[in-house]
Design a protein around this motif. Structure first.
Motif, PDB file in Angstrom:
ATOM      1  N   UNK A   1      50.111  27.916  45.097  1.00 26.96           N
ATOM      2  CA  UNK A   1      48.850  27.560  44.453  1.00 26.96           C
ATOM      3  C   UNK A   1      48.802  27.957  43.034  1.00 26.96           C
ATOM      4  N   UNK A   2      49.632  29.196  42.550  1.00 30.82           N
ATOM      5  CA  UNK A   2      49.580  29.551  41.295  1.00 30.82           C
ATOM      6  C   UNK A   2      50.314  28.286  40.289  1.00 30.82           C
ATOM      7  N   UNK A   3      51.339  27.741  40.945  1.00 32.58           N
ATOM      8  CA  UNK A   3      52.351  26.805  40.233  1.00 32.58           C
ATOM      9  C   UNK A   3      51.298  25.426  40.057  1.00 32.58           C
ATOM     10  N   UNK A   4      50.265  25.283  40.824  1.00 32.75           N
ATOM     11  CA  UNK A   4      49.318  24.087  40.445  1.00 32.75           C
ATOM     12  C   UNK A   4      48.877  24.121  39.125  1.00 32.75           C
ATOM     13  N   UNK A   5      48.871  25.181  38.552  1.00 35.75           N
ATOM     14  CA  UNK A   5      47.895  25.369  36.935  1.00 35.75           C
ATOM     15  C   UNK A   5      49.154  24.873  36.135  1.00 35.75           C
ATOM     16  N   UNK A   6      48.902  23.615  35.284  1.00 35.32           N
ATOM     17  CA  UNK A   6      49.853  23.100  34.332  1.00 35.32           C
ATOM     18  C   UNK A   6      50.395  24.063  33.497  1.00 35.32           C
ATOM     19  N   UNK A   7      49.393  24.851  32.795  1.00 35.60           N
ATOM     20  CA  UNK A   7      49.606  25.619  31.601  1.00 35.60           C
ATOM     21  C   UNK A   7      50.348  26.979  32.002  1.00 35.60           C
ATOM     22  N   UNK A   8      50.911  27.590  31.246  1.00 31.91           N
ATOM     23  CA  UNK A   8      51.670  28.912  31.704  1.00 31.91           C
ATOM     24  C   UNK A   8      50.470  29.971  31.563  1.00 31.91           C
ATOM     25  N   UNK A   9      49.608  29.843  30.434  1.00 37.94           N
ATOM     26  CA  UNK A   9      48.420  30.824  30.073  1.00 37.94           C
ATOM     27  C   UNK A   9      47.478  30.743  31.399  1.00 37.94           C
ATOM     28  N   UNK A  10      47.220  29.532  31.865  1.00 41.34           N
ATOM     29  CA  UNK A  10      46.360  29.497  33.143  1.00 41.34           C
ATOM     30  C   UNK A  10      46.968  30.220  34.294  1.00 41.34           C
ATOM     31  N   UNK A  11      48.167  30.041  34.556  1.00 41.24           N
ATOM     32  CA  UNK A  11      48.859  30.307  35.605  1.00 41.24           C
ATOM     33  C   UNK A  11      49.009  31.847  35.779  1.00 41.24           C
ATOM     34  N   UNK A  12      49.251  32.500  34.573  1.00 41.08           N
ATOM     35  CA  UNK A  12      49.602  33.789  34.365  1.00 41.08           C
ATOM     36  C   UNK A  12      48.066  34.617  34.326  1.00 41.08           C
ATOM     37  N   UNK A  13      46.934  34.009  34.212  1.00 43.69           N
ATOM     38  CA  UNK A  13      45.715  34.519  34.262  1.00 43.69           C
ATOM     39  C   UNK A  13      45.233  34.486  35.694  1.00 43.69           C
ATOM     40  N   UNK A  14      45.409  33.282  36.405  1.00 44.39           N
ATOM     41  CA  UNK A  14      45.127  33.330  37.880  1.00 44.39           C
ATOM     42  C   UNK A  14      45.958  34.395  38.795  1.00 44.39           C
TER      43      UNK A  14
ATOM     44  N   UNK B   1      46.867  37.376  37.321  1.00 45.03           N
ATOM     45  CA  UNK B   1      46.190  38.572  36.934  1.00 45.03           C
ATOM     46  C   UNK B   1      44.962  38.733  37.702  1.00 45.03           C
ATOM     47  N   UNK B   2      44.012  37.722  37.869  1.00 40.60           N
ATOM     48  CA  UNK B   2      42.833  37.797  38.407  1.00 40.60           C
ATOM     49  C   UNK B   2      43.220  38.286  39.768  1.00 40.60           C
ATOM     50  N   UNK B   3      43.999  37.509  40.377  1.00 42.01           N
ATOM     51  CA  UNK B   3      44.383  37.825  41.892  1.00 42.01           C
ATOM     52  C   UNK B   3      44.836  39.211  42.143  1.00 42.01           C
ATOM     53  N   UNK B   4      45.747  39.555  41.376  1.00 40.44           N
ATOM     54  CA  UNK B   4      46.191  41.038  41.363  1.00 40.44           C
ATOM     55  C   UNK B   4      45.002  42.194  41.114  1.00 40.44           C
ATOM     56  N   UNK B   5      44.326  41.841  40.306  1.00 42.51           N
ATOM     57  CA  UNK B   5      43.061  42.754  40.224  1.00 42.51           C
ATOM     58  C   UNK B   5      42.353  42.711  41.357  1.00 42.51           C
ATOM     59  N   UNK B   6      41.882  41.860  41.980  1.00 41.95           N
ATOM     60  CA  UNK B   6      40.940  41.540  43.087  1.00 41.95           C
ATOM     61  C   UNK B   6      41.581  42.451  44.246  1.00 41.95           C
TER      62      UNK B   6
ATOM     63  N   UNK C   1      41.362  46.229  47.795  1.00 39.68           N
ATOM     64  CA  UNK C   1      42.135  46.140  48.717  1.00 39.68           C
ATOM     65  C   UNK C   1      41.622  46.766  50.107  1.00 39.68           C
ATOM     66  N   UNK C   2      40.773  47.696  49.996  1.00 39.88           N
ATOM     67  CA  UNK C   2      39.976  48.431  51.263  1.00 39.88           C
ATOM     68  C   UNK C   2      39.024  47.528  51.840  1.00 39.88           C
ATOM     69  N   UNK C   3      38.600  46.820  50.864  1.00 37.94           N
ATOM     70  CA  UNK C   3      37.441  45.857  51.442  1.00 37.94           C
ATOM     71  C   UNK C   3      37.892  44.508  51.656  1.00 37.94           C
ATOM     72  N   UNK C   4      38.803  43.891  51.622  1.00 37.80           N
ATOM     73  CA  UNK C   4      39.203  42.763  51.767  1.00 37.80           C
ATOM     74  C   UNK C   4      40.269  42.261  53.090  1.00 37.80           C
ATOM     75  N   UNK C   5      40.057  41.160  53.650  1.00 37.66           N
ATOM     76  CA  UNK C   5      40.879  40.751  54.827  1.00 37.66           C
ATOM     77  C   UNK C   5      41.339  39.451  54.229  1.00 37.66           C
ATOM     78  N   UNK C   6      42.398  38.832  55.298  1.00 37.44           N
ATOM     79  CA  UNK C   6      42.863  37.402  55.020  1.00 37.44           C
ATOM     80  C   UNK C   6      41.999  36.599  55.427  1.00 37.44           C
TER      81      UNK C   6
END
Length: 64
Positions: free
Chosen positions: A15-28, A30-35, A40-45
């Protein structure tokens, strides 16, 4: 699995690769990593097959 045809669940990277621009892909990424690290203790799949999702564990409050 060939060309994402089949029953296997697509990865976040798919899904990250669906972003056309590298800037948007990297931002996605980073946001995923942050969340995933900050909450981590509050999330489930969320078991989604059509994108990247985040779901809270039952009875957990997200930190402000």
């Amino acid at each position: 699995m060939i060309n994402n045809i089949g029953d296997q669940k697509k990865t976040k990277e798919y899904f990250f690769l669906k972003f056309e621009k590298d800037v948007a892909r990297n931002m996605a990424r980073e946001v995923d990593h942050y969340i995933c690290t900050e909450f981590a203790d509050d999330l489930r799949d969320p078991d989604t097959a059509n994108g990247i999702g985040y779901s809270r564990n039952e009875g957990k409050n997200l930190r402000p």
